[in-house]
Design an enzyme around this catalytic site. Structure first.
Site, PDB file in Angstrom:
ATOM      1  N   GLN A 159     105.849  78.239 -72.178  1.00 30.26           N
ATOM      2  CA  GLN A 159     106.562  77.562 -73.259  1.00 30.26           C
ATOM      3  C   GLN A 159     105.532  77.290 -74.351  1.00 30.26           C
ATOM      4  O   GLN A 159     104.808  76.302 -74.321  1.00 30.26           O
ATOM      5  CB  GLN A 159     107.205  76.262 -72.780  1.00 30.26           C
ATOM      6  N   THR A 194     113.006  69.893 -72.572  1.00 31.96           N
ATOM      7  CA  THR A 194     113.202  70.401 -71.210  1.00 31.96           C
ATOM      8  C   THR A 194     114.170  71.575 -71.166  1.00 31.96           C
ATOM      9  O   THR A 194     113.994  72.516 -70.388  1.00 31.96           O
ATOM     10  CB  THR A 194     113.701  69.275 -70.301  1.00 31.96           C
ATOM     11  N   ARG A 236     100.498  59.779 -71.217  1.00 30.54           N
ATOM     12  CA  ARG A 236     100.274  58.452 -70.629  1.00 30.54           C
ATOM     13  C   ARG A 236      99.200  58.470 -69.547  1.00 30.54           C
ATOM     14  O   ARG A 236      98.698  57.410 -69.156  1.00 30.54           O
ATOM     15  CB  ARG A 236     101.589  57.919 -70.053  1.00 30.54           C
ATOM     16  N   TYR A 293      63.933  67.840 -42.464  1.00 24.20           N
ATOM     17  CA  TYR A 293      64.645  68.628 -43.465  1.00 24.20           C
ATOM     18  C   TYR A 293      64.533  70.096 -43.075  1.00 24.20           C
ATOM     19  O   TYR A 293      63.428  70.639 -42.946  1.00 24.20           O
ATOM     20  CB  TYR A 293      64.072  68.438 -44.874  1.00 24.20           C
TER      21      TYR A 293
END
Length: 521
Positions: free
Chosen positions: A86, A92, A26, A393
């Protein structure tokens, strides 16, 4: 698993398992969900740091999707955390089961109970987790879970109790019977608003045997960790639950909207912590402070300041509006004026910068030095008490103590293929509009005249001048004004007249018998 030193904050006998294997579809992202940053830090690290403060029997993180990347982040944060993979996403319960070999090798002994956390819950607080463990111990429960009540519980696992018409902590008639996933819930069960947050404390002797008995015959075809609640009830063991007073810290991050919500909460907590520590914020809501930032006492932050990464702000320093500082270290009594951008640099005590200064990586500003309007610096050291106040600079340079950098100074450090260094000794005076073509060295005490292009080393205490001689033409401007006032036309500047054949020819310097003034050169 490497033995972790026991600290006063550790809970004796506690092992922690963090589930961080999911993709997070999602989120609509190429990045694993748990690696998305919240206040400048991957969300999984909030959970890992919490676990490390509590566990004295080790912490195991279960990785899966983009496992190598998650492993690298976790191990870089704390090398003593063990990681298990896993390989197949089977639920789960299956994820937690991957931690068994890790805890079987724990030198301090196997945990007496396990705290199980999700890697996508960065808002969970230590206070809540300690209360959950305390309740578990008090009730002598096999499983204790964290719950919350939502107005709309769609999508979440429902906590089913023996009696649900009223809720009273610890009441036998309100004992937890089971947890039903949303996809498996009946119409009646979907009306329940109490949800499972996904944080558990489980007895050590109960956990892994219960996981071995899990059955994947459900709507998802997965091994649900929540099914261990039903097993405990069937065995006549106690299942306790701690209800969160606010859902804020309990919900996991499953979408970009959730991520934005978590960002707001974490940053609010960060601001509150630094206000409590003695930092002044003129407009706290507009201060944007990452989790890894450190701020000294009596520092002052004006509105719309952004502090990122591992930035350190010293005591009594002042940061004005619109400033962005990333991965910098500032000393004490440093003042940064408006609209500066500083990155990966170090500024010592009593330095003064801004407005509109840009420090790129590798800059070192020594004590009491000043950097002013529209100055950009990169891989440069500006010495103690030195000044670069305007429009310059300075790249790949070493600049000594007490040096004055005139406006418009440029270190020409790049030859088109390689970078070269400029070295400027102590107490050098550089006039305005100076260019130093590196590699070049200017000795101590030297003076560089304004408009000079330095291409050779300058000895100490010498004066260097490298510019075309000035020519003054007397009366030129007055003659020009007189011609213009008389309406006479002037030849176009530097434009040859065209011949009939289309070829350029020399323009005459005579017009009406009068000589025109020459253009200055």
């Amino acid at each position: 698993m490497t033995t972790r030193p026991v600290t006063p904050s550790c809970i004796p006998g506690l092992g922690v398992i963090i589930m961080a294997a999911g993709q997070g579809k999602r989120m609509q992202s190429k990045l694993a969900k748990v690696l998305h940053p919240v206040a400048g830090k991957p969300m999984v690290l909030y959970v890992v740091e919490l676990a490390c403060r509590l566990a004295d029997r080790g912490v195991a993180v279960i990785v899966g999707y983009q496992g190598d990347a998650v492993r690298a982040v976790v191990e870089a944060a704390d090398g003593r955390v063990a990681v298990a993979e896993q390989a197949r996403q089977l639920g789960t319960g299956h994820a937690v089961l991957q931690a068994r070999p890790i805890f079987a090798e724990t030198p301090a002994g196997r945990p007496s109970r396990y705290l199980i956390l999700n890697g996508d819950t960065p808002l969970l607080t230590e206070t809540t987790v300690r209360a959950l463990v305390a309740l578990h111990d008090e009730r002598k429960a096999a499983v204790t879970l964290l719950t919350a009540v939502l107005d709309d519980a769609a999508g979440y696992g429902r906590v089913i109790r023996r009696r649900r018409d009223e809720w009273r902590e610890g009441s036998p008639e309100n004992a937890v019977e089971t947890i039903v996933e949303d996809t498996d819930a009946s119409p009646e069960e979907r009306l329940v608003r109490e949800i499972n947050v996904g944080t558990y404390v489980v007895e050590g002797e109960f956990l892994f045997p219960a996981l071995d008995r899990l059955d994947p015959r459900n709507a998802q075809g997965e091994y649900y960790l929540t099914d261990i609640v039903r097993q405990a009830v069937r065995q006549g063991q106690s299942v306790a639950a701690l209800r969160l007073p606010s859902i804020e810290e309990g919900l996991g991050i499953n979408s970009r909207a959730h991520l934005a919500d978590a960002e707001r909460v974490i940053r609010r907590r960060i601001r509150a912590r630094w206000l409590e520590a003695g930092v002044t914020m003129r407009d706290p809501d507009s201060a944007w402070i990452d989790a890894g930032v450190t701020i000294g006492r009596d520092a002052v932050l004006y509105p719309h300041v952004t502090l990122e990464g591992r930035t350190v702000i010293g005591e009594d320093s002042t940061i004005h509006s619109g400033v962005r500082i990333a991965d910098c270290v500032l000393g004490s009594r440093v003042e940064i004026l408006d609209h500066c951008v500083l990155r990966d640099s170090r500024i010592e005590d009593d330095a003064h910068l801004g407005p509109f200064v840009h420090l790129r990586p590798g800059v070192l500003i020594r004590r009491s030095a000043k950097v002013g309007n529209f100055v950009e610096m990169k891989k440069t050291e500006l010495g103690e008490g030195a000044k670069a106040n305007h429009l310059s600079y300075l790249g790949d340079a070493t600049i000594g103590k007490g040096v004055n950098i005139g406006a418009g100074t440029i270190t020409c450090n790049y030859d088109g293929a390689h970078k070269h260094r400029t070295v400027i000794g102590d107490r050098v005076f550089l006039g305005s509009d100076t260019q130093l073509v590196a590699p070049v060295t200017v000795g101590e005490g030297a003076v560089i005249a304004a408009g000079t292009t330095v291409t050779q080393d300058v000895p100490a205490d010498a004066l260097a001048i490298a510019r075309a001689p000035q020519v003054n033409r007397a009366g030129w401007a007055a003659k020009r004004r007189a011609l213009l006032a008389g309406g006479e036309s002037l030849p176009a500047a530097n434009k040859p007249a065209s011949s009939k054949a289309g070829q350029p020819r020399k323009a005459s310097r005579k017009s009406s018998g009068k000589e025109l003034p020459r253009r200055p050169r």
